[in-house]
Each structure stands twice: as C-alpha cells, then as structure tokens.
Design an enzyme around this catalytic site. Structure first.
Site, PDB file in Angstrom:
ATOM      1  N   LYS A  32      -4.628   0.123  -6.908  1.00  0.00           N
ATOM      2  CA  LYS A  32      -3.191   0.166  -6.642  1.00  0.00           C
ATOM      3  C   LYS A  32      -2.469  -0.821  -7.566  1.00  0.00           C
ATOM      4  O   LYS A  32      -3.067  -1.773  -8.055  1.00  0.00           O
ATOM      5  CB  LYS A  32      -2.917  -0.230  -5.183  1.00  0.00           C
ATOM      6  CG  LYS A  32      -3.281   0.841  -4.183  1.00  0.00           C
ATOM      7  CD  LYS A  32      -2.749   0.503  -2.796  1.00  0.00           C
ATOM      8  CE  LYS A  32      -3.113   1.567  -1.789  1.00  0.00           C
ATOM      9  NZ  LYS A  32      -2.476   2.872  -2.047  1.00  0.00           N
ATOM     10  N   ASP A  57      -6.419  -1.927   1.900  1.00  0.00           N
ATOM     11  CA  ASP A  57      -6.572  -0.860   0.906  1.00  0.00           C
ATOM     12  C   ASP A  57      -6.140  -1.367  -0.474  1.00  0.00           C
ATOM     13  O   ASP A  57      -4.952  -1.442  -0.772  1.00  0.00           O
ATOM     14  CB  ASP A  57      -5.727   0.362   1.321  1.00  0.00           C
ATOM     15  CG  ASP A  57      -5.936   1.551   0.392  1.00  0.00           C
ATOM     16  OD1 ASP A  57      -6.835   1.489  -0.470  1.00  0.00           O
ATOM     17  OD2 ASP A  57      -5.203   2.550   0.556  1.00  0.00           O
ATOM     18  N   ASP A  67      -2.701  -0.718   6.545  1.00  0.00           N
ATOM     19  CA  ASP A  67      -3.490   0.518   6.482  1.00  0.00           C
ATOM     20  C   ASP A  67      -4.430   0.694   7.679  1.00  0.00           C
ATOM     21  O   ASP A  67      -5.126   1.692   7.774  1.00  0.00           O
ATOM     22  CB  ASP A  67      -4.262   0.573   5.158  1.00  0.00           C
ATOM     23  CG  ASP A  67      -4.280   1.970   4.565  1.00  0.00           C
ATOM     24  OD1 ASP A  67      -3.475   2.814   4.999  1.00  0.00           O
ATOM     25  OD2 ASP A  67      -5.116   2.224   3.677  1.00  0.00           O
ATOM     26  N   ARG A 125      -8.887   9.542   4.225  1.00  0.00           N
ATOM     27  CA  ARG A 125      -9.411  10.863   4.614  1.00  0.00           C
ATOM     28  C   ARG A 125     -10.939  10.872   4.638  1.00  0.00           C
ATOM     29  O   ARG A 125     -11.548  11.665   5.342  1.00  0.00           O
ATOM     30  CB  ARG A 125      -8.835  11.937   3.678  1.00  0.00           C
ATOM     31  CG  ARG A 125      -9.216  11.779   2.247  1.00  0.00           C
ATOM     32  CD  ARG A 125      -8.307  12.589   1.321  1.00  0.00           C
ATOM     33  NE  ARG A 125      -6.985  11.964   1.167  1.00  0.00           N
ATOM     34  CZ  ARG A 125      -6.015  12.461   0.411  1.00  0.00           C
ATOM     35  NH1 ARG A 125      -6.204  13.595  -0.251  1.00  0.00           N
ATOM     36  NH2 ARG A 125      -4.854  11.842   0.318  1.00  0.00           N
ATOM     37  N   GLU A 175      -8.981   7.095   0.354  1.00  0.00           N
ATOM     38  CA  GLU A 175     -10.135   6.650   1.142  1.00  0.00           C
ATOM     39  C   GLU A 175      -9.970   6.942   2.627  1.00  0.00           C
ATOM     40  O   GLU A 175     -10.959   7.099   3.336  1.00  0.00           O
ATOM     41  CB  GLU A 175     -10.363   5.144   0.927  1.00  0.00           C
ATOM     42  CG  GLU A 175      -9.491   4.199   1.769  1.00  0.00           C
ATOM     43  CD  GLU A 175      -7.988   4.343   1.533  1.00  0.00           C
ATOM     44  OE1 GLU A 175      -7.613   4.804   0.457  1.00  0.00           O
ATOM     45  OE2 GLU A 175      -7.201   3.997   2.445  1.00  0.00           O
ATOM     46  N   ASP A 215      -8.606   5.840  -4.084  1.00  0.00           N
ATOM     47  CA  ASP A 215      -7.468   5.431  -3.245  1.00  0.00           C
ATOM     48  C   ASP A 215      -7.208   6.450  -2.135  1.00  0.00           C
ATOM     49  O   ASP A 215      -6.438   6.187  -1.217  1.00  0.00           O
ATOM     50  CB  ASP A 215      -6.225   5.252  -4.133  1.00  0.00           C
ATOM     51  CG  ASP A 215      -5.150   4.418  -3.470  1.00  0.00           C
ATOM     52  OD1 ASP A 215      -5.434   3.818  -2.413  1.00  0.00           O
ATOM     53  OD2 ASP A 215      -4.035   4.365  -4.016  1.00  0.00           O
ATOM     54  N   LYS A 253      -7.085   5.790  11.672  1.00  0.00           N
ATOM     55  CA  LYS A 253      -7.565   5.282  10.373  1.00  0.00           C
ATOM     56  C   LYS A 253      -7.569   3.753  10.396  1.00  0.00           C
ATOM     57  O   LYS A 253      -6.521   3.118  10.568  1.00  0.00           O
ATOM     58  CB  LYS A 253      -6.653   5.779   9.243  1.00  0.00           C
ATOM     59  CG  LYS A 253      -6.898   5.089   7.892  1.00  0.00           C
ATOM     60  CD  LYS A 253      -6.022   5.651   6.773  1.00  0.00           C
ATOM     61  CE  LYS A 253      -6.104   4.809   5.498  1.00  0.00           C
ATOM     62  NZ  LYS A 253      -5.249   5.313   4.405  1.00  0.00           N
TER      63      LYS A 253
HETATM   64  N1  BES Z   1      -3.002   3.833   2.379  1.00  0.00           N
HETATM   65  C1  BES Z   1      -2.512   4.716   1.395  1.00  0.00           C
HETATM   66  C2  BES Z   1      -1.243   5.459   1.826  1.00  0.00           C
HETATM   67  C3  BES Z   1      -0.009   4.652   2.120  1.00  0.00           C
HETATM   68  C4  BES Z   1       1.014   4.579   1.205  1.00  0.00           C
HETATM   69  C5  BES Z   1       0.155   4.024   3.334  1.00  0.00           C
HETATM   70  C6  BES Z   1       2.169   3.886   1.486  1.00  0.00           C
HETATM   71  C7  BES Z   1       1.315   3.320   3.628  1.00  0.00           C
HETATM   72  C8  BES Z   1       2.320   3.260   2.697  1.00  0.00           C
HETATM   73  C9  BES Z   1      -3.560   5.776   1.064  1.00  0.00           C
HETATM   74  O1  BES Z   1      -4.881   5.390   1.207  1.00  0.00           O
HETATM   75  C10 BES Z   1      -3.358   6.152  -0.366  1.00  0.00           C
HETATM   76  O2  BES Z   1      -3.509   5.316  -1.198  1.00  0.00           O
HETATM   77  N2  BES Z   1      -2.998   7.398  -0.602  1.00  0.00           N
HETATM   78  C11 BES Z   1      -2.792   7.895  -1.922  1.00  0.00           C
HETATM   79  C12 BES Z   1      -3.406   9.270  -1.962  1.00  0.00           C
HETATM   80  C13 BES Z   1      -3.572   9.797  -3.362  1.00  0.00           C
HETATM   81  C14 BES Z   1      -4.570   8.973  -4.136  1.00  0.00           C
HETATM   82  C15 BES Z   1      -4.057  11.230  -3.275  1.00  0.00           C
HETATM   83  C16 BES Z   1      -1.285   7.959  -2.188  1.00  0.00           C
HETATM   84  O3  BES Z   1      -0.527   8.247  -1.263  1.00  0.00           O
HETATM   85  O4  BES Z   1      -0.889   7.689  -3.307  1.00  0.00           O
HETATM   86 ZN    ZN Z   2      -5.214   3.878   2.616  1.00  0.00          ZN
HETATM   87 ZN    ZN Z   3      -5.661   4.431  -0.521  1.00  0.00          ZN
END
Ligand code: BES
Ligand code: ZN
Ligand code: ZN
Length: 505
Positions: free
Chosen positions: A279, A272, A290, A353, A351, A349, A267
């Site tokens: 966020k 992000d 990220d 996937r 993104e 968020d 990824k």
């Molecule tokens: N990049 C984040 C995940 C992340 C969180 C990486 C903490 C490193 C540390 C990812 O893109 C994300 O924001 N995921 C969301 C998914 C949700 C919207 C279903 C999350 O984990 O809140």
């Molecule tokens: Zn992310």
């Molecule tokens: Zn994200």
C-alpha cells in the site's frame, strides 16, 4: 452510567438535570409542556424569540431557579415531525447527554423521546433513547497517560408515566445495555493499535466475552488450520511473525440440532500493509481498521449472549496480519483453499477475501439457515457508495437480503444492495488456477470481490457486507452518537437486530 426506569412525571424528579424535547416548529406538548408550565413559560420564550426551533441536534439549557426540584432543564430538538424515526431519538439522546456531561451533571432524568409519535412504540423509543445516551458517552483514551476524561453522569432515569409501561421500559433498557456494550467493545477493538490488538489478543478478548455472557469458544492455531487445509488463510498468515488465529464463538451450541443456525463471519486483518503489493503510505496509514469486521462479530456475539436470543448463532473470526517477510506470499503464487478451489494471487493486497474464503467453507458444517460475512473489503465499495454513507450488500437469497434491509432501516446502519452479475466471473478467470484473487485490470472491484467469495459458499442463503467506508467516523459527517473520531462500531446494532427480528418471524 447506570440506567434505571422510574414511574412518574419528569417535572417532579429530584435530580440535578432533566431532559425534554421539541419537534421542529412545534408547540411544546406532553412532558415538555408540563415543564414549560412549571417554568412559567420559559420554553415558550425561547421559541417565541426564535432562539430555539427544535431542529435536529439542537440543544438549549434552562435553569429552573427553584421552580422544579431539578436545577437545570436540557431541551433537545427532534427535527421535523414528518420524518421522525428511532434514529432521531438516538441522535437527540446523545446530544442531550453530552450536554449534561459537559455541565458535570450527576443525576439525570429523561423521557423516552417521541414515544407514540411517528408510529414509534414506547419500546422502540425507550431503546433508542438509552442507546443514544450510552453510545454518545463513549470515548477512547488509547494509551494516553496524562489525559483524564470528563467524568460521566452517575445515573440516567428513564421516566414513564404509566405504571403499566415500566416493564416495557425496563426491557428496552436491558436490550440497549446489551447492544451498546457490544458496540463499545467493537469500537475499542477497532481503535486499538496493531501491536496490541494481534490475532492472539482478539482470541483472548473473545474468550473473555465467552466467559462473561456464556458462549462456547474454540480457537484454532496454525497447526489446526493446516489440518483443515485452510490454504487461503494460511497464505496470508505466512508473511507475518505474529501467528494467525481462527476464532469460533457459539451461542446455544448445545441446541444446534433444534434451532436455526446463523453464522456471522468477520474479516480480522489486524493490520493490512498490502503485503508485496504494498500500500501507499497514505493508504496504509489507517489500516488498523481492517479488523473492523472481526470486531463487529465479536461485539455482536457479546450482545447476542447477553440477550440470550433463542437461536444457534456462530461467530467466526479468521484473524491474521498482512505483512512482508521472507515467507510472505507473492503475486503469481497458487494456493488451495479448504474446499479444494485453487487460487492464483494477483494482488497480495486482496488478502481479506483469502481469509473469508476458508471461513465461508468452515461455515457449511453448521448447515446454516443464513451466513453473513462483514468485512472492510474494498476501496471500490467506498468509492461506489461514499465514505461514511452506506455499506455494500450482496446476497444469494432475497429473504436474507430483505431481512438485512429491514434491520438496516431499524438501526440506521445503512446498506445498499449491489449485484452479483455473472459477468464478474470473467474478471477472475485464471490461466493457472481455478480462479484469481483479483481482477488484473482496475476497472472492476467490489462486484468482483463478492463474486470471488461466492466460490466458497455451499449453502442457499449467504450475504456479504462490505463495510470498508463505515469503520471510522468521517470528519465532515458526524453522527452525534458516534465518536467524533475513530471507530464507529458499525455492524453490531445491524447484525443484532437481524438476529432479533429472525427470532420473532
Ligand atoms: N483492507 C483493504 C480495503 C480497504 C480500503 C478497507 C479502504 C478500508 C478502507 C483491502 O484489503 C484491500 O486492500 N483491497 C484492495 C483490493 C484490490 C487489491 C483488488 C483495494 O480495495 O484496493
Ligand atoms: Zn484488507
Ligand atoms: Zn488489502
């Protein structure tokens, strides 16, 4: 720092610093005993006085005062004999070389720590000793203009007693050098700020790596992604003025028909923000990490090329920012991925996937024996397994899962298997498209993300590694061979070991 093999005894090495070791609550043996005798029992004095016990990460310095060619002796603890393994060696080597650096040592000699002890072969011990030494000397200066780093030792001699062991030790040094160069590159890429390390920059670094170690490289730009109908990746990319890239690195491309193909996918979200599902300030504050999956794949490809593993290995890096502009994708929009699956956006968020979806589809063209993706995908995985502790592992194939767990045990890059229960499918049922990119309630998370990815997998052996909690060092869980702060380089040692073990099965 150069690393070389020397045949001989460590107590006779004409260097400024020698490194020997001690198991917890043990008598000095082998090289340590020989050094102790030359020092007229100075090491024993430390033990008898209770000043040194040999516990993990313990270090002491003694001065030979002419009793040895070397001016100083660094004594490092290996911890209890019972749970000794290669990771103790990595740790001890890092602690010792950091002490040597602090004391401005120039020429250092070490033994391969604990070879023969606890079932550790000379090769494994030598590799871990060199890995720990090289990884432990990493520091990231960033864009600081006036902060010169402490100089590194010039050379590290790995001394082995038996002339027959020289070749094995040299091979271990070569392997450790290839692997740590990959880890170092990965750490640098993760640490770089998002205004420098853009998708285009990642592609330039990948091209340099390809040149250095002899890989085939192809970089797709937006137009080519459009031609491939990568609608999921492009949905994320349309919100940023910084253009996306899809990087393809290939080792032994010319033998793709004869050799097993393994595809690695990382990824590459270079920053992000969350997009319109924005966020929080805190949550966004460290999101340059990220791209850690992408960095791990580029670092691994560097190691694989240098080691010239006889397998066809492909590294895929879908890279984009996740930003907000007038074109940025929004919740409730629907996009079509390159396999025709339609996706309703619940959260912009989620993104990562979206990027991985089109890369997983792309991987099918290689008829892969295995596909492994690695991503900082969910905060839920960090909550499930603990920050800085273990990455989540999902797999559709037991043999691939076992192979990854074996690589994890060998490298101490921890993985914990998580289930792909069919119930998770309900969470991504959409009223307007084939699937949603996230569940609408907050009660599901890491399992749902992996279940989403599975919709883009069309080959038997796939594994997904969620490394969201492992990209950076956690303040209260320092590992001596990882930097005290910033990127760990997680994934390079793990994936390289997976591939090396695959080669010898
Ligand atoms: N990049 C984040 C995940 C992340 C969180 C990486 C903490 C490193 C540390 C990812 O893109 C994300 O924001 N995921 C969301 C998914 C949700 C919207 C279903 C999350 O984990 O809140
Ligand atoms: Zn992310
Ligand atoms: Zn994200």
């Amino acid at each position: 720092m150069d690393v070389v093999t020397i045949q001989g005894t460590i107590q006779t090495r004409d260097v400024d610093t020698i490194i020997v070791n001690l198991f917890a609550d043990s008598e000095p043996g082998g090289a340590t005993q020989a050094v102790d005798e030359a020092l007229d029992g100075a090491i024993r004095d430390l033990l008898d006085g209770g000043d040194f016990t040999g516990e993990t990460d313990q270090v002491a310095v003694l001065y030979s005062r002419g009793a040895l060619p070397a001016r100083r002796v660094i004594l490092v603890g290996l911890g209890p004999r019972d749970d000794f393994d290669a990771d103790r060696v990595r740790r001890a080597a890092a602690v010792a070389i950091q002490k040597a650096r602090q004391l401005k040592a120039q020429r250092v000699a070490t033994i391969p720590h604990g070879a023969g002890a606890g079932g550790l072969s000379l090769e494994a011990s030598a590799q871990a000793t060199v890995e720990g030494s090289l990884l432990g000397l990493y520091d990231y200066r960033g864009q600081k203009s006036d902060d010169a780093p402490d100089p590194l030792p010039e050379t590290l001699e790995l001394t082995v007693l038996d002339p027959d062991d020289v070749q094995v030790a040299q091979q271990a040094i070569n392997a450790a050098a290839a692997i740590t160069a990959g880890v170092t590159l990965t750490r640098d890429l993760v640490n770089l700020p998002p205004n420098i390390c853009t998708p285009t920059y990642l592609a330039e670094v990948a091209a340099q790596v390809a040149e250095e170690v002899g890989l085939r490289i192809e970089v797709l730009e937006r137009k080519q992604m459009e031609a491939l109908q990568m609608g999921a990746l492009l949905a994320v990319a349309q919100g940023s003025d910084t253009p996306p890239r899809f990087i393809i690195l290939e080792h032994r491309a010319e033998q793709a028909d004869e050799l097993d193909s393994i595809v690695l996918i990382g990824k590459g979200v270079t920053f992000d923000t969350g997009g319109y599902s924005l966020k929080s300030q805190e949550g966004m504050s460290y999101m340059k990490i990220d791209k850690a999956g992408a960095a791990a794949v580029i670092g691994t490809m560097r190691a694989i090329g240098a080691l010239d593993v006889p397998l066809h290995i492909v590294g895929l890096v879908p890279a984009s920012d996740n930003m907000i502009n007038g074109q940025a994708y929004r919740p409730q929009e629907v996009f079509t991925a390159s396999n025709g699956v339609t996706i309703e956006i619940v959260s912009t968020d989620a993104e990562g996937r979206m990027l991985l979806a089109d890369a997983l589809v792309y991987a099918a063209r290689y008829q892969p024996a295995a596909v492994v993706d690695i991503a900082t995908l969910t905060g839920a995985c960090v909550i499930a397994l603990g920050n800085g502790v273990a990455a989540g592992l999902f797999s559709t194939d037991d043999a691939l899962c076992d192979a990854l767990l074996a690589a994890s045990a060998a490298t101490a890059e921890k993985l914990w298997p998580l289930p792909l229960y069919p119930e998770y499918e309900q969470s991504i049922e959409s009223e307007t498209a084939d699937i949603k990119n996230s569940s609408s309630d907050r009660m599901t998370g890491v399992g749902v993300s992996a279940t989403f990815l599975k919709h883009f997998v069309d080959y038997p052996a796939w594994a997904h590694i969620d490394m969201a909690g492992l990209a950076n060092t956690i303040r209260n869980r320092p590992i001596p061979y990882n930097p005290g702060k910033g990127a760990t380089g997680f994934g390079v040692r793990l994936l390289t070991e997976l591939i090396r073990q695959w080669q010898s099965r």
